[in-house]
Design a protein around this motif. Structure first.
Motif, PDB file in Angstrom:
ATOM      1  N   LYS A   1       8.111   3.748  -4.488  1.00 13.41           N
ATOM      2  CA  LYS A   1       8.911   2.633  -3.980  1.00 13.41           C
ATOM      3  C   LYS A   1       9.821   3.028  -2.825  1.00 13.41           C
ATOM      4  N   LYS A   2      10.283   4.293  -2.784  1.00 14.42           N
ATOM      5  CA  LYS A   2      11.150   4.711  -1.683  1.00 14.42           C
ATOM      6  C   LYS A   2      10.403   4.652  -0.352  1.00 14.42           C
ATOM      7  N   SER A   3       9.133   5.004  -0.377  1.00 14.18           N
ATOM      8  CA  SER A   3       8.330   4.924   0.842  1.00 14.18           C
ATOM      9  C   SER A   3       8.173   3.473   1.284  1.00 14.18           C
ATOM     10  N   GLY A   4       7.917   2.591   0.319  1.00 13.99           N
ATOM     11  CA  GLY A   4       7.811   1.177   0.643  1.00 13.99           C
ATOM     12  C   GLY A   4       9.097   0.620   1.208  1.00 13.99           C
ATOM     13  N   LEU A   5      10.224   1.033   0.636  1.00 16.09           N
ATOM     14  CA  LEU A   5      11.523   0.557   1.116  1.00 16.09           C
ATOM     15  C   LEU A   5      11.822   1.086   2.510  1.00 16.09           C
ATOM     16  N   ALA A   6      11.346   2.301   2.824  1.00 12.30           N
ATOM     17  CA  ALA A   6      11.530   2.849   4.175  1.00 12.30           C
ATOM     18  C   ALA A   6      10.774   2.005   5.197  1.00 12.30           C
ATOM     19  N   VAL A   7       9.560   1.573   4.826  1.00 11.43           N
ATOM     20  CA  VAL A   7       8.780   0.704   5.700  1.00 11.43           C
ATOM     21  C   VAL A   7       9.487  -0.638   5.882  1.00 11.43           C
TER      22      VAL A   7
ATOM     23  N   ILE B   1       0.828  -1.206   0.000  1.00 13.46           N
ATOM     24  CA  ILE B   1       0.000   0.000   0.000  1.00 13.46           C
ATOM     25  C   ILE B   1       0.862   1.255   0.000  1.00 13.46           C
ATOM     26  N   GLN B   2       1.881   1.283   0.830  1.00 12.36           N
ATOM     27  CA  GLN B   2       2.744   2.461   0.898  1.00 12.36           C
ATOM     28  C   GLN B   2       3.483   2.686  -0.417  1.00 12.36           C
ATOM     29  N   SER B   3       3.897   1.613  -1.041  1.00 12.62           N
ATOM     30  CA  SER B   3       4.629   1.734  -2.298  1.00 12.62           C
ATOM     31  C   SER B   3       3.732   2.255  -3.413  1.00 12.62           C
ATOM     32  N   ILE B   4       2.499   1.751  -3.470  1.00 16.95           N
ATOM     33  CA  ILE B   4       1.559   2.220  -4.479  1.00 16.95           C
ATOM     34  C   ILE B   4       1.165   3.667  -4.213  1.00 16.95           C
ATOM     35  N   SER B   5       0.958   3.996  -2.938  1.00 18.94           N
ATOM     36  CA  SER B   5       0.478   5.328  -2.573  1.00 18.94           C
ATOM     37  C   SER B   5       1.541   6.399  -2.750  1.00 18.94           C
ATOM     38  N   ASN B   6       2.765   6.111  -2.312  1.00 17.49           N
ATOM     39  CA  ASN B   6       3.799   7.145  -2.227  1.00 17.49           C
ATOM     40  C   ASN B   6       5.091   6.828  -2.974  1.00 17.49           C
TER      41      ASN B   6
ATOM     42  N   THR C   1      -9.151   5.139  -7.195  1.00 11.98           N
ATOM     43  CA  THR C   1      -8.024   4.386  -6.654  1.00 11.98           C
ATOM     44  C   THR C   1      -7.596   4.907  -5.287  1.00 11.98           C
ATOM     45  N   GLY C   2      -7.446   6.234  -5.173  1.00 16.27           N
ATOM     46  CA  GLY C   2      -7.009   6.815  -3.909  1.00 16.27           C
ATOM     47  C   GLY C   2      -7.975   6.532  -2.771  1.00 16.27           C
ATOM     48  N   PHE C   3      -9.272   6.604  -3.055  1.00 15.66           N
ATOM     49  CA  PHE C   3     -10.300   6.323  -2.048  1.00 15.66           C
ATOM     50  C   PHE C   3     -10.207   4.868  -1.582  1.00 15.66           C
ATOM     51  N   VAL C   4     -10.068   3.976  -2.542  1.00 14.07           N
ATOM     52  CA  VAL C   4      -9.980   2.547  -2.214  1.00 14.07           C
ATOM     53  C   VAL C   4      -8.727   2.257  -1.391  1.00 14.07           C
ATOM     54  N   LEU C   5      -7.592   2.842  -1.796  1.00  7.02           N
ATOM     55  CA  LEU C   5      -6.339   2.617  -1.079  1.00  7.02           C
ATOM     56  C   LEU C   5      -6.417   3.114   0.358  1.00  7.02           C
ATOM     57  N   LYS C   6      -7.067   4.274   0.538  1.00  5.33           N
ATOM     58  CA  LYS C   6      -7.211   4.819   1.886  1.00  5.33           C
ATOM     59  C   LYS C   6      -7.927   3.827   2.795  1.00  5.33           C
ATOM     60  N   TRP C   7      -9.053   3.290   2.319  1.00  6.36           N
ATOM     61  CA  TRP C   7      -9.834   2.397   3.168  1.00  6.36           C
ATOM     62  C   TRP C   7      -9.203   1.016   3.304  1.00  6.36           C
ATOM     63  N   ILE C   8      -8.437   0.602   2.318  1.00  7.18           N
ATOM     64  CA  ILE C   8      -7.685  -0.648   2.470  1.00  7.18           C
ATOM     65  C   ILE C   8      -6.646  -0.487   3.571  1.00  7.18           C
TER      66      ILE C   8
ATOM     67  N   GLY D   1       5.678  -0.062  -6.827  1.00  4.59           N
ATOM     68  CA  GLY D   1       5.900   1.312  -7.247  1.00  4.59           C
ATOM     69  C   GLY D   1       5.817   1.478  -8.750  1.00  4.59           C
ATOM     70  N   GLN D   2       6.133   0.430  -9.477  1.00  8.42           N
ATOM     71  CA  GLN D   2       6.141   0.516 -10.937  1.00  8.42           C
ATOM     72  C   GLN D   2       4.733   0.595 -11.539  1.00  8.42           C
ATOM     73  N   ILE D   3       3.728   0.130 -10.792  1.00  3.81           N
ATOM     74  CA  ILE D   3       2.373   0.116 -11.368  1.00  3.81           C
ATOM     75  C   ILE D   3       1.578   1.361 -10.995  1.00  3.81           C
ATOM     76  N   THR D   4       2.222   2.272 -10.254  1.00  6.87           N
ATOM     77  CA  THR D   4       1.505   3.480  -9.835  1.00  6.87           C
ATOM     78  C   THR D   4       0.949   4.253 -11.019  1.00  6.87           C
ATOM     79  N   SER D   5       1.746   4.359 -12.083  1.00  7.96           N
ATOM     80  CA  SER D   5       1.312   5.148 -13.245  1.00  7.96           C
ATOM     81  C   SER D   5       0.052   4.580 -13.876  1.00  7.96           C
ATOM     82  N   PHE D   6      -0.174   3.266 -13.719  1.00  5.15           N
ATOM     83  CA  PHE D   6      -1.355   2.647 -14.305  1.00  5.15           C
ATOM     84  C   PHE D   6      -2.611   2.927 -13.475  1.00  5.15           C
ATOM     85  N   LEU D   7      -2.416   3.425 -12.255  1.00  3.12           N
ATOM     86  CA  LEU D   7      -3.544   3.643 -11.364  1.00  3.12           C
ATOM     87  C   LEU D   7      -3.971   5.098 -11.260  1.00  3.12           C
ATOM     88  N   THR D   8      -3.099   6.002 -11.690  1.00  3.80           N
ATOM     89  CA  THR D   8      -3.375   7.425 -11.488  1.00  3.80           C
ATOM     90  C   THR D   8      -4.587   7.922 -12.274  1.00  3.80           C
ATOM     91  N   ASN D   9      -4.964   7.237 -13.332  1.00  2.00           N
ATOM     92  CA  ASN D   9      -6.103   7.683 -14.131  1.00  2.00           C
ATOM     93  C   ASN D   9      -7.448   7.210 -13.577  1.00  2.00           C
TER      94      ASN D   9
END
Length: 205
Positions: A36-42, A29-34, A183-190, A171-179
Motif C-alpha cells: 500500500k505504501k507504493s500505491g500511496l506514493a503513486v 497494480i502498484q499496491s498489489i505488487s509492492n 499472479t506475478g506473471f499476470v500482474l506484469k503483463w497487466i 494492499g490488504q489482498i496481497t497475502s491472498f495472491l502470494t500462493n
C-alpha cells in the motif's frame, strides 16, 4: 459563496474518481505488487500533477495549449514516449512482478515521480480541467484564479481519499495472491498493457 455549487463539484469529483480509469488501475497494480505504501506514493505523484494542471488552468496556459495543435501534439508524444519507456522497463525487469516483497523494489520517490510525470504529461487532464472547472465557479467576489485553486484543492482532496482507499484495500489482498504462482506473471503483463494502452490513447485519442 455558493456552497451548493461547491457540494455539487465535490460529488461530481467523487463519482469521477470512482470511475474506472488508467490512474486507478496503475494505483491498484502498484499496491498489489509492492504494498500500500507504493500505491500511496503513486497517488501522491498523481495528485501533485493535478496541482500543476490547476495552475495551468488558473493562469490561462491551458487555453494556449488547447488552441495550439503543435504544442498539444508535442506534449502527447512526450507523454506517450514516457509511458512506452515505462512499459519496456517493466518488460525487462524479469519474468514476473514479485508480490512477496522479494528482490528489487522501486523507491517511494521513484513511484511518486512516475505518478507525477504520467499526470503532468497527459494534456487530456489539462483539457478536462478546462472543460470541468469553469462550470463550477462559485463566487462573484473572489477572483477566478482563487476559485480555480479552491476547486483544484477540493478535486485533489476528494481524489486522494478515493485513490488512497484503493491503494490501502488493494494492499490488504496481497497475502491472498502470494500462493498463486501465476499472479506475478499476470500482474506484469497487466501493468505493461496499462502503460501501452494509455500511450496509444494519448496518441490516437
Amino acid at each position: 459563496m455558493n456552497y451548493e455549487i461547491l457540494i455539487a463539484f465535490t460529488m461530481a469529483t467523487f463519482l469521477l474518481a470512482l470511475s474506472p480509469g488508467p490512474d486507478n488501475i496503475f494505483v491498484l497494480i502498484q499496491s498489489i505488487s509492492n504494498g500500500k505504501k507504493s500505491g500511496l506514493a503513486v497517488v501522491a505523484g498523481l495528485m501533485s500533477g493535478c496541482l500543476v494542471h490547476t495552475s495551468l488552468l488558473a493562469f490561462g496556459v491551458s487555453a494556449v495549449i488547447k488552441n495550439n495543435p503543435t504544442i498539444f501534439t508535442c506534449i502527447k508524444v512526450f507523454g506517450a514516449a514516457y509511458l512506452i519507456y515505462l512499459a519496456v522497463m517493466v518488460y525487462k525487469g524479469g519474468d514476473a512482478i514479485s508480490i512477496k516483497g522479494e528482490g528489487y523494489k522501486k523507491s517511494m520517490f521513484s513511484l511518486y515521480r512516475q505518478g507525477f510525470i504520467m499526470n503532468v504529461l497527459n494534456p487530456k487532464v489539462t483539457i478536462f480541467f478546462l472543460a470541468f472547472f469553469p462550470g463550477f465557479l462559485f463566487s462573484e467576489s473572489l477572483s477566478s484564479v482563487v476559485q480555480f485553486y479552491i476547486l483544484g484543492f477540493l478535486f485533489i482532496l476528494v481524489s486522494s481519499m478515493v485513490f488512497g482507499a484503493i491503494a490501502i484495500l488493494a494492499g490488504q489482498i496481497t497475502s491472498f495472491l502470494t500462493n498463486n504462482k501465476r499472479t506475478g506473471f499476470v500482474l506484469k503483463w497487466i501493468q505493461i498493457a496499462v502503460f501501452v494502452g494509455i500511450a496509444i490513447y494519448l496518441v490516437l485519442g
